[in-house]
Design a protein around this motif. Sequence first.
Motif, mmCIF file in Angstrom:
data_model
loop_
_atom_site.group_PDB
_atom_site.id
_atom_site.type_symbol
_atom_site.label_atom_id
_atom_site.label_comp_id
_atom_site.label_asym_id
_atom_site.label_seq_id
_atom_site.Cartn_x
_atom_site.Cartn_y
_atom_site.Cartn_z
ATOM 1 N N THR A 10 38.929 35.035 53.605
ATOM 2 C CA THR A 10 39.825 36.005 52.969
ATOM 3 C C THR A 10 40.234 35.540 51.584
ATOM 4 O O THR A 10 40.372 36.356 50.657
ATOM 5 N N ASP A 11 40.450 34.245 51.404
ATOM 6 C CA ASP A 11 40.836 33.730 50.082
ATOM 7 C C ASP A 11 39.743 34.019 49.050
ATOM 8 O O ASP A 11 40.039 34.432 47.917
ATOM 9 N N GLU A 12 38.482 33.800 49.413
ATOM 10 C CA GLU A 12 37.378 34.081 48.491
ATOM 11 C C GLU A 12 37.317 35.579 48.164
ATOM 12 O O GLU A 12 37.115 35.971 47.007
ATOM 13 N N LEU A 13 37.514 36.391 49.183
ATOM 14 C CA LEU A 13 37.457 37.837 48.983
ATOM 15 C C LEU A 13 38.613 38.305 48.108
ATOM 16 O O LEU A 13 38.434 39.158 47.225
ATOM 17 N N THR A 14 39.798 37.771 48.332
ATOM 18 C CA THR A 14 40.961 38.151 47.529
ATOM 19 C C THR A 14 40.729 37.832 46.056
ATOM 20 O O THR A 14 41.018 38.662 45.176
ATOM 21 N N ALA A 15 40.198 36.657 45.787
ATOM 22 C CA ALA A 15 39.930 36.267 44.393
ATOM 23 C C ALA A 15 38.896 37.196 43.761
ATOM 24 O O ALA A 15 39.031 37.601 42.597
ATOM 25 N N ARG A 19 39.413 40.042 40.501
ATOM 26 C CA ARG A 19 38.573 40.133 39.298
ATOM 27 C C ARG A 19 37.962 41.534 39.176
ATOM 28 O O ARG A 19 37.935 42.124 38.102
ATOM 29 N N LEU A 20 37.486 42.066 40.291
ATOM 30 C CA LEU A 20 36.861 43.388 40.254
ATOM 31 C C LEU A 20 37.863 44.478 39.877
ATOM 32 O O LEU A 20 37.474 45.528 39.341
ATOM 33 N N ALA A 21 39.141 44.242 40.131
ATOM 34 C CA ALA A 21 40.166 45.252 39.843
ATOM 35 C C ALA A 21 40.293 45.543 38.356
ATOM 36 O O ALA A 21 40.892 46.555 37.967
ATOM 37 N N THR A 22 39.749 44.674 37.511
ATOM 38 C CA THR A 22 39.813 44.898 36.066
ATOM 39 C C THR A 22 38.548 45.582 35.539
ATOM 40 O O THR A 22 38.472 45.894 34.348
ATOM 41 N N ALA A 23 37.562 45.824 36.408
ATOM 42 C CA ALA A 23 36.301 46.438 35.979
ATOM 43 C C ALA A 23 36.445 47.952 35.924
ATOM 44 O O ALA A 23 37.192 48.537 36.713
ATOM 45 N N PRO A 24 35.724 48.614 35.003
ATOM 46 C CA PRO A 24 35.786 50.085 34.965
ATOM 47 C C PRO A 24 35.088 50.738 36.144
ATOM 48 O O PRO A 24 35.438 51.839 36.549
ATOM 49 N N ALA A 53 28.372 39.845 41.177
ATOM 50 C CA ALA A 53 28.047 40.519 42.436
ATOM 51 C C ALA A 53 28.252 39.553 43.583
ATOM 52 O O ALA A 53 28.140 38.330 43.413
ATOM 53 N N ALA A 54 28.545 40.116 44.758
ATOM 54 C CA ALA A 54 28.776 39.244 45.908
ATOM 55 C C ALA A 54 28.461 39.974 47.204
ATOM 56 O O ALA A 54 28.805 41.146 47.357
ATOM 57 N N PRO A 55 27.818 39.260 48.149
ATOM 58 C CA PRO A 55 27.712 39.771 49.522
ATOM 59 C C PRO A 55 28.926 39.289 50.313
ATOM 60 O O PRO A 55 29.413 38.173 50.116
ATOM 61 N N ILE A 56 29.433 40.142 51.201
ATOM 62 C CA ILE A 56 30.648 39.842 51.948
ATOM 63 C C ILE A 56 30.342 39.976 53.435
ATOM 64 O O ILE A 56 29.774 40.985 53.870
ATOM 65 N N ASP A 57 30.733 38.970 54.211
ATOM 66 C CA ASP A 57 30.424 38.951 55.640
ATOM 67 C C ASP A 57 31.610 39.447 56.466
ATOM 68 O O ASP A 57 32.549 38.691 56.746
ATOM 69 N N PRO A 58 31.619 40.722 56.884
ATOM 70 C CA PRO A 58 32.754 41.234 57.667
ATOM 71 C C PRO A 58 32.814 40.662 59.071
ATOM 72 O O PRO A 58 33.818 40.834 59.766
ATOM 73 N N LYS A 59 31.742 39.989 59.501
ATOM 74 C CA LYS A 59 31.724 39.406 60.844
ATOM 75 C C LYS A 59 32.268 37.981 60.870
ATOM 76 O O LYS A 59 32.403 37.389 61.947
ATOM 77 N N SER A 60 32.582 37.445 59.698
ATOM 78 C CA SER A 60 33.122 36.092 59.663
ATOM 79 C C SER A 60 34.516 36.058 60.299
ATOM 80 O O SER A 60 35.369 36.887 59.971
ATOM 81 N N PRO A 61 34.774 35.115 61.196
ATOM 82 C CA PRO A 61 36.103 35.040 61.833
ATOM 83 C C PRO A 61 37.202 34.654 60.859
ATOM 84 O O PRO A 61 38.382 34.815 61.165
ATOM 85 N N ASP A 62 36.828 34.156 59.677
ATOM 86 C CA ASP A 62 37.814 33.699 58.696
ATOM 87 C C ASP A 62 38.040 34.725 57.593
ATOM 88 O O ASP A 62 38.673 34.416 56.575
ATOM 89 N N THR A 66 40.768 43.546 54.321
ATOM 90 C CA THR A 66 41.837 44.340 53.717
ATOM 91 C C THR A 66 41.833 44.329 52.189
ATOM 92 O O THR A 66 41.987 45.401 51.567
ATOM 93 N N PRO A 67 41.667 43.184 51.510
ATOM 94 C CA PRO A 67 41.664 43.229 50.036
ATOM 95 C C PRO A 67 40.584 44.145 49.465
ATOM 96 O O PRO A 67 40.834 44.876 48.501
ATOM 97 N N LEU A 68 39.411 44.136 50.076
ATOM 98 C CA LEU A 68 38.337 45.000 49.594
ATOM 99 C C LEU A 68 38.631 46.464 49.908
ATOM 100 O O LEU A 68 38.433 47.341 49.060
ATOM 101 N N LEU A 69 39.110 46.732 51.109
ATOM 102 C CA LEU A 69 39.397 48.116 51.483
ATOM 103 C C LEU A 69 40.499 48.704 50.603
ATOM 104 O O LEU A 69 40.438 49.878 50.215
ATOM 105 N N ASN A 70 41.495 47.901 50.269
ATOM 106 C CA ASN A 70 42.541 48.363 49.355
ATOM 107 C C ASN A 70 41.965 48.693 47.983
ATOM 108 O O ASN A 70 42.348 49.687 47.351
ATOM 109 N N LEU A 71 41.052 47.875 47.528
ATOM 110 C CA LEU A 71 40.406 48.115 46.236
ATOM 111 C C LEU A 71 39.636 49.433 46.250
ATOM 112 O O LEU A 71 39.663 50.207 45.291
#
Length: 392
Positions: A10-15, A19-24, A53-62, A66-71
């Motif tokens: 989650t920490d990696e995803l939040t960071a 950053r993506l929140a500033t992109a057009p 760019a980044a791949p995100i693993d929704p199956k990771s237990p860690d 939520t940060p991505l869905l909010n975005l």
Amino acid sequence: MLIHPLITTTDELTALCERLATAPFITVDTEFMRENSYWPDLCLVQVASSEEAAPIDPKSPDLDLTPLLNLLVNNENILKVFHAGGQDIEIIFNLTGSTPHPLFDTQIAAMALGLGEQVGYQNLVESLLGKHLDKGARFTDWGRRPLDARQIDYAIGDVTHLATLFPKMLDRLRRTGRGAWLDQEMERLADPTNYLNDPSESWKRVKIASKKPDVLGRLKALAAWREIEARSKNLPRGRIMKDETLADIAMHPPVNQEALARVRGLSPAWKGNDIGTRLMDALAAAQPLSPAEMPARDERGPALGKEGALVADLLKLLLKIRARESNVAARLVARSEELEQLAAGKRNGLAILQGWRFEEFGRDALDLVEGRLAFAVRRGKLVMTRTEEQDA
């Protein structure tokens, strides 16, 4: 472009999301499995901006998504770009109850640019970027862990190329003046009602020969029952009962539960098990459709008749001619059912008689139906000509 390794916390995803929140704009894609479940099993999410760019693993237990869905659903300042994004948007809707907004779909945009109807991502990349994609990993098991490098490389390419494609397509749309054409299409794609799955409406997806109120009432009850069963067991609808069997039972209801053993497509065990009992309860509770619920004739309004069918064929020919002249996909301009409604006499509520569609096609279509426009052959070529009545 910087490509991050697989994000699993989650920490990696939040960071990343900060950053993506500033992109057009950001590009979005998902990989999921659905063959053995009612709900799509989200296995991977890929996102990109023009810089990373980044791949995100929704199956990771860690990892908490939520940060991505909010975005995706709460940040109105970022345009979310998909290609043929209906299923991706459905997954986001299932997780949040909302859809990404604003959004842009490059498959729809390709139609406005004359690049084909429902053009595939691979063909679009080859056409606009001149790159060949390796699609060998497309049908791999995305639910298995760990994901291998080939899978991740394939998946991340779907958003990195999209981040390059989108600005090129946007520039073309601006130069052709067709950007406004897509506003309504994108709003329709983002409409949450597209992704609601009301069991009481599920009968409308099942083909059935009969149009009798009692038969359709049983179909409605059975389809709702199947939807609820499939959801509760998280199984595909067809694993509960195939459409053909559903329609057959609606038209020829069994007299009792024991008769289910003779229904083609059902196991003999249904004559005595709990699911068979619930099916019979659904049948017993079925009511004939009310007049207000009955579908219109072929869902297309007034009957065409033989002459109307010929007029509809002429409208389809006119659509092909105008779409070719404008270099736009005919399907974006008009659907066959609209042409048939116009030929049958309907005028109100047709998209082809409004906005840019009227300017590009609808005006001529109306003139053809009402006798002010005709086909002619000149020097071996099919052309449109104004009638003498119009000229006078």
